[in-house]
Enzyme design. Structure first.
Site, PDB file in Angstrom:
ATOM      1  N   ASN A   7     -16.356  22.073  27.735  1.00 19.95           N
ATOM      2  CA  ASN A   7     -16.625  22.591  29.080  1.00 19.95           C
ATOM      3  C   ASN A   7     -17.555  21.591  29.763  1.00 19.95           C
ATOM      4  OD1 ASN A   7     -17.215  23.994  31.373  1.00 19.95           O
ATOM      5  ND2 ASN A   7     -17.968  25.839  30.345  1.00 19.95           N
ATOM      6  N   ARG A  89     -11.941  23.366  29.535  1.00 17.87           N
ATOM      7  CA  ARG A  89     -12.043  24.351  30.597  1.00 17.87           C
ATOM      8  C   ARG A  89     -11.987  23.615  31.939  1.00 17.87           C
ATOM      9  NH1 ARG A  89     -16.843  28.739  31.622  1.00 17.87           N
ATOM     10  NH2 ARG A  89     -15.643  29.959  33.078  1.00 17.87           N
ATOM     11  N   HIS A 178     -13.075  33.363  36.198  1.00 12.91           N
ATOM     12  CA  HIS A 178     -13.283  34.036  34.900  1.00 12.91           C
ATOM     13  C   HIS A 178     -11.939  34.412  34.276  1.00 12.91           C
ATOM     14  CE1 HIS A 178     -17.404  35.580  36.535  1.00 12.91           C
ATOM     15  NE2 HIS A 178     -17.599  34.490  35.807  1.00 12.91           N
ATOM     16  N   ARG A 237     -25.508  35.123  43.654  1.00 10.45           N
ATOM     17  CA  ARG A 237     -24.484  35.079  44.715  1.00 10.45           C
ATOM     18  C   ARG A 237     -24.434  36.405  45.451  1.00 10.45           C
ATOM     19  NH1 ARG A 237     -20.476  33.201  40.528  1.00 10.45           N
ATOM     20  NH2 ARG A 237     -20.785  30.949  40.348  1.00 10.45           N
ATOM     21  N   GLU A 380     -14.487  33.190  25.663  1.00 13.46           N
ATOM     22  CA  GLU A 380     -13.669  32.263  26.451  1.00 13.46           C
ATOM     23  C   GLU A 380     -13.282  31.030  25.633  1.00 13.46           C
ATOM     24  OE1 GLU A 380     -16.735  33.102  29.607  1.00 13.46           O
ATOM     25  OE2 GLU A 380     -15.156  32.306  30.882  1.00 13.46           O
TER      26      GLU A 380
END
Ligand code: AMP
Length: 396
Positions: A7, A89, A178, A237, A380
């Site tokens: 990642n 990723r 996601h 956020r 993940e």
């Protein structure tokens, strides 16, 4: 089979060497401060080592990872040949990728074409891919997109109600993120229920949060949009917001749109409402000590998540299962309870004892709840490793 999961961020790179069949992680770690100086943190089981290693580019970071994986003292493999494939990723696959993809020149070009949609992440993801190509030429590599799982959404879910030219010429639409986590949970639920036909709302609640509505394993709607800013309020956020707020703030405070968006991405959410922290543990501590702003931040978050669950239940015409995952979803019994308190109208009933669970897979609803509620820890990296193994094996 050994898959190296990567990642890559703009100045960091996380890695895990894992077995996609068992999910066993042989080693994992993090390269930080790439382009600045370079630091490698490497973990094998409980043992951790930190090394300062010059990393002028991502290539040196990948070389450092491969070196430590083969290191006499801290290594877990004898040669790079023991790595069968690399899974990356990648944030944004735009409309080009509805699934993971073996990396070749065409795939790289398509990821480049998606840079306008993922301007911060896709270039960094590409640097990780190119670095692996440079130091492991010929090694099979796969790109796993955060957006791909959501590409089954119907147009009524993904189209924005703005002039069609922005969709037709510029690919402006809801994408969702996601996706690797939502896909992992959908697969896990299929395994838990022993069937593929079910209606699910998955709440991925972490520092970034998103919900998805899934029918028979396919995503029907999701709360993030063109970017990860949309949906429920998050750590920093804002989540969904009236676009006129941006106009007002830019005009009144002489901010550029980019500055305003930076504020909405990095200085908003529960951090802004609480004035204390983006971390839910701090908010829970604050609320327990009578801090009203911390309590309001938690209330706002749970209220908005519950509203999404309600709307997705309508969109799917009822649901069979509700899942909680990621940092808060897996570890926040109070948050789960507060969200489910809104859902009593649809027959959701939590078992308070079972809902105490943290970080473990468990059904937390009562036997007479109309909807099964589960905590399902996400993974993940395992999803990336499994997709990588599947594609690489199929290509043999
Ligand atoms: P993630 O982005 O999935 O790593 O989730 C990060 C969020 O999970 C942070 O807000 C943490 O406060 C929250 N979190 C992690 N562990 C716990 C916990 N034990 N209780 C409550 N929240 C937690």
């Amino acid at each position: 089979m050994n898959v190296l999961v990567i990642n890559a961020g703009s100045s960091s790179l996380k890695y895990q060497l894992m077995n996609p069949e068992t999910g066993d992680v042989t080693a994992k770690g993090l390269c930080e401060r790439i382009y600045i100086d370079g630091r490698l943190t490497h973990k094998v089981g409980d043992k951790k080592v930190v090394k300062e290693i010059p990393m002028p580019t991502h290539s040196e970071a990948i070389s450092a990872v491969l070196d430590i994986l083969q290191d006499a003292e801290h290594g877990v493999i004898k040669s790079v040949d023991e790595i069968d494939a690399v899974g990356h990723r990648v944030l944004h696959g735009g409309m080009k990728f509805s699934d993971s993809c073996i990396i070749d020149d065409a795939c790289i070009k398509a990821i480049e074409d998606c840079i306008p949609l993922g301007p911060l992440h896709n270039p960094a993801n590409l640097m990780g891919i190119r670095a692996c190509q440079a130091v492991m030429p010929g090694k099979p590599q796969v790109a796993v997109f955060d957006t791909a799982f959501h590409m089954t959404m119907p147009p009524k879910a993904y189209r924005y109600a703005i002039p069609a030219e922005y969709y037709e010429n510029d690919d402006i639409r809801r994408y969702g993120f996601h996706g690797t986590s939502h896909k992992y949970i959908a697969r896990r639920v299929a395994a838990l229920l022993g069937k593929n036909e079910f209606k699910l709302v998955n709440c991925h609640l972490g520092n970034g949060s998103s919900l998805s509505a899934v029918k028979d394993g396919k995503c029907m709607d999701t709360s993030m949009g063109l970017s990860p800013l949309a949906g429920v309020p998050m750590g920093t956020r804002s989540g969904d917001i009236d676009a006129c707020v941006v106009q007002f703030i830019c005009n009144k405070y002489g901010m550029s749109v980019d500055e305003c968006l930076n504020m909405l991405n990095k200085k908003s959410g529960v951090l802004a409402i609480s004035g204390v922290s983006s971390d839910f543990r701090d908010l829970e501590d604050g609320a327990a000590n009578g801090d009203e702003k911390c309590q309001l931040a938690l209330d706002k978050f749970c209220y908005e998540v519950a509203k999404y669950v309600g709307s997705y239940t309508a969109a799917l015409n009822g649901i069979d299962i509700l899942t909680f995952t990621a940092g808060v979803g897996e570890n926040g019994p109070e948050t789960r309870q507060a969200i489910c308190d809104y859902l009593g109208f649809m027959g959701v009933k939590l078992d308070p004892e079972k809902n105490k669970v943290r970080g473990k897979e468990m059904c937390i609803s009562t036997p007479d709840s109309s909807v099964q509620v589960w905590v399902v820890p996400t993974n993940e990296e395992l999803m990336i490793a499994q997709d990588t193994a599947e594609l690489v094996n199929a290509a043999k």
